[in-house]
Design a protein around this motif. Structure first.
Motif, mmCIF file in Angstrom:
data_model
loop_
_atom_site.group_PDB
_atom_site.id
_atom_site.type_symbol
_atom_site.label_atom_id
_atom_site.label_comp_id
_atom_site.label_asym_id
_atom_site.label_seq_id
_atom_site.Cartn_x
_atom_site.Cartn_y
_atom_site.Cartn_z
ATOM 1 N N GLN A 168 2.157 7.232 -6.564
ATOM 2 C CA GLN A 168 1.249 8.366 -6.783
ATOM 3 C C GLN A 168 1.973 9.694 -6.542
ATOM 4 N N ASP A 228 0.830 -1.204 0.000
ATOM 5 C CA ASP A 228 0.000 0.000 0.000
ATOM 6 C C ASP A 228 0.868 1.260 0.000
ATOM 7 N N GLY A 252 -2.655 -0.151 -6.183
ATOM 8 C CA GLY A 252 -3.173 0.483 -4.979
ATOM 9 C C GLY A 252 -4.462 -0.150 -4.497
ATOM 10 N N ALA A 296 -7.726 1.363 -3.401
ATOM 11 C CA ALA A 296 -8.520 2.589 -3.289
ATOM 12 C C ALA A 296 -9.936 2.284 -2.812
ATOM 13 N N GLN A 345 -7.679 10.910 -3.489
ATOM 14 C CA GLN A 345 -6.268 11.208 -3.741
ATOM 15 C C GLN A 345 -5.820 10.700 -5.114
ATOM 16 N N LEU A 346 -6.211 9.476 -5.468
ATOM 17 C CA LEU A 346 -5.826 8.939 -6.774
ATOM 18 C C LEU A 346 -6.501 9.701 -7.916
ATOM 19 N N GLN A 361 -8.710 7.545 -0.233
ATOM 20 C CA GLN A 361 -7.821 6.946 -1.230
ATOM 21 C C GLN A 361 -8.334 7.218 -2.643
ATOM 22 N N ARG A 362 -9.665 7.118 -2.846
ATOM 23 C CA ARG A 362 -10.225 7.394 -4.170
ATOM 24 C C ARG A 362 -10.031 8.854 -4.555
#
Length: 391
Positions: free
Chosen positions: A273, A266, A299, A301, A309-310, A306-307
């Protein structure tokens, strides 16, 4: 195995706590009404279940495993059989009992999960359940440890929400928790809070101060190898925001290798990223997209943060190229919607800042001087902060 000759509301509540069930879940477990269980909770030793319900409680206790029996006996041994003072399980002391410590620790594990899923109201409710129940002078060493952990997690909650007031609250929580861990001589926990304080500095825009703090923590023996690698990654993050993308890339690459050696997939994905954004800043969009593809394919996500940020990283890269700017703006809208639903204030501010840049006139990426200076030798160029060369 524990047995009860005659059940009262006190023993019924002790069984509920031993089973770690809510009032509603305990009522469903026994097949009785919620109001009945609530009556036991309120009246304790001054009320007795009906004979048929006594048999149901006998069966529930008999079917419970050994761990439940041990907790049940512990609860009852701590309070004994209260007489006219029986207003609750805690009748002899304002200090926590051992079963409360166990429940407190269990709740903190639930807080960690809730924060990872950005379920902030639930986490906040669990934390304040304990922080409002006890005061530090009442607590022994174990209690102070749990109180400090709760305070640190409250700081995480405020930091994740990311409002300006929340960042100040997070800083206050971290400083308080660090003081307690220092008193308890738990250096690893104190160092982790130093790391959290550096993150707050970075989020507050104090990039130079944050970079220096990260750099010191990257070689701090109090931290685990994984935390030291995270500090090295965040050195690169702060420097990239200051415009030193090439040096940031070197720092992040070193962290990426460390995560690979430590088998931390992770963190390894997050590092890619961050590398993608550093290469975007340097104008190397091909490499940026390659790094981002690695982050997407490796990743995890699952959480809203997390979603966000990506998706924001992908949008930022696409917005850099006029040919894909519309796609980038569309992704920014998606990220903003997720961030708004999940109360992620810091991410929302970052998205709006990117949007303002993208909607303005297109300018190719270039070096943005910050407070750093260049130091050149025969091996490489690297930034130094406040005139002090980096190691």
């Amino acid at each position: 195995m524990a047995t009860v000759h005659h059940w009262t509301g006190l023993e019924a509540k002790a069984l509920r706590l031993a089973l770690r069930l809510s009032v509603r879940a305990f009522a469903e477990h026994l097949g009785v009404g919620v109001r009945t269980v609530s009556k036991w909770e309120k009246l304790r030793a001054s009320t007795e279940p009906r004979p048929d319900t006594q048999a149901i409680l006998d069966t529930a206790l008999a079917r419970a495993d050994v761990a439940v029996h041990l907790r049940f006996e512990t609860f009852l041994s701590e309070v004994g059989r209260p007489g006219e003072e029986a207003a609750g399980l805690r009748v002899t002391s304002v200090a926590p009992l051992s079963w409360e410590y166990e429940s407190w620790a269990d709740d903190l594990d639930r807080v960690v999960v809730a924060l990872s899923q950005q379920d902030f109201p639930f986490a906040d409710n669990l934390l304040h359940r304990w922080l409002s129940r006890f005061k530090m002078p009442q607590l022994d060493e174990k209690g102070r440890y749990l109180f400090a952990r709760s305070t640190a997690l409250l700081g995480d909650l405020k930091r994740y929400q990311g409002t300006l007031v929340g960042l100040l609250s997070a800083q206050h929580c971290y400083i308080g928790a660090r003081a307690v861990f220092t008193q308890l001589d738990i250096p690893r926990r104190a160092a982790q809070l130093d790391l959290s304080l550096a993150i707050v500095m970075e989020m507050s825009g104090k990039l130079e101060t944050a970079a220096r703090a990260y750099e010191a923590l990257a070689v701090d023996s109090r931290l685990s190898a994984c935390d030291r690698a995270r500090a090295r990654l965040w050195v690169g993050t702060a420097l990239s925001k200051e415009g030193w993308h090439d040096y940031a890339t070197r720092a992040m690459t070193a962290a990426t290798h460390a995560f690979e050696d430590l088998a931390e997939p992770d963190d390894w994905s997050v590092a890619h990223q961050k590398l993608a954004l550093a290469r975007r800043g340097a104008g190397d969009l091909t490499t940026a997209l390659r790094y981002l593809d690695v982050a997407f394919t490796t990743g995890n996500a699952r959480s809203p943060m997390q979603r966000v940020q990506l998706t924001t990283a992908q949008a930022h890269i696409l917005c850099t190229d006029p040919a894909t700017r519309d796609d980038g703006l569309r992704l920014l809208d998606e990220a903003a919607q997720i961030a708004a639903r999940s109360d992620l204030g810091h991410q929302l501010r970052s998205i709006e800042a990117i949007r303002r840049t993208c909607e303005g006139a297109f300018k190719p990426p270039h070096h943005r001087p910050g407070s750093c200076e260049w130091q050149t030798d025969d091996r490489r160029e690297s930034p130094r902060i406040s005139g002090k060369p980096r190691s």
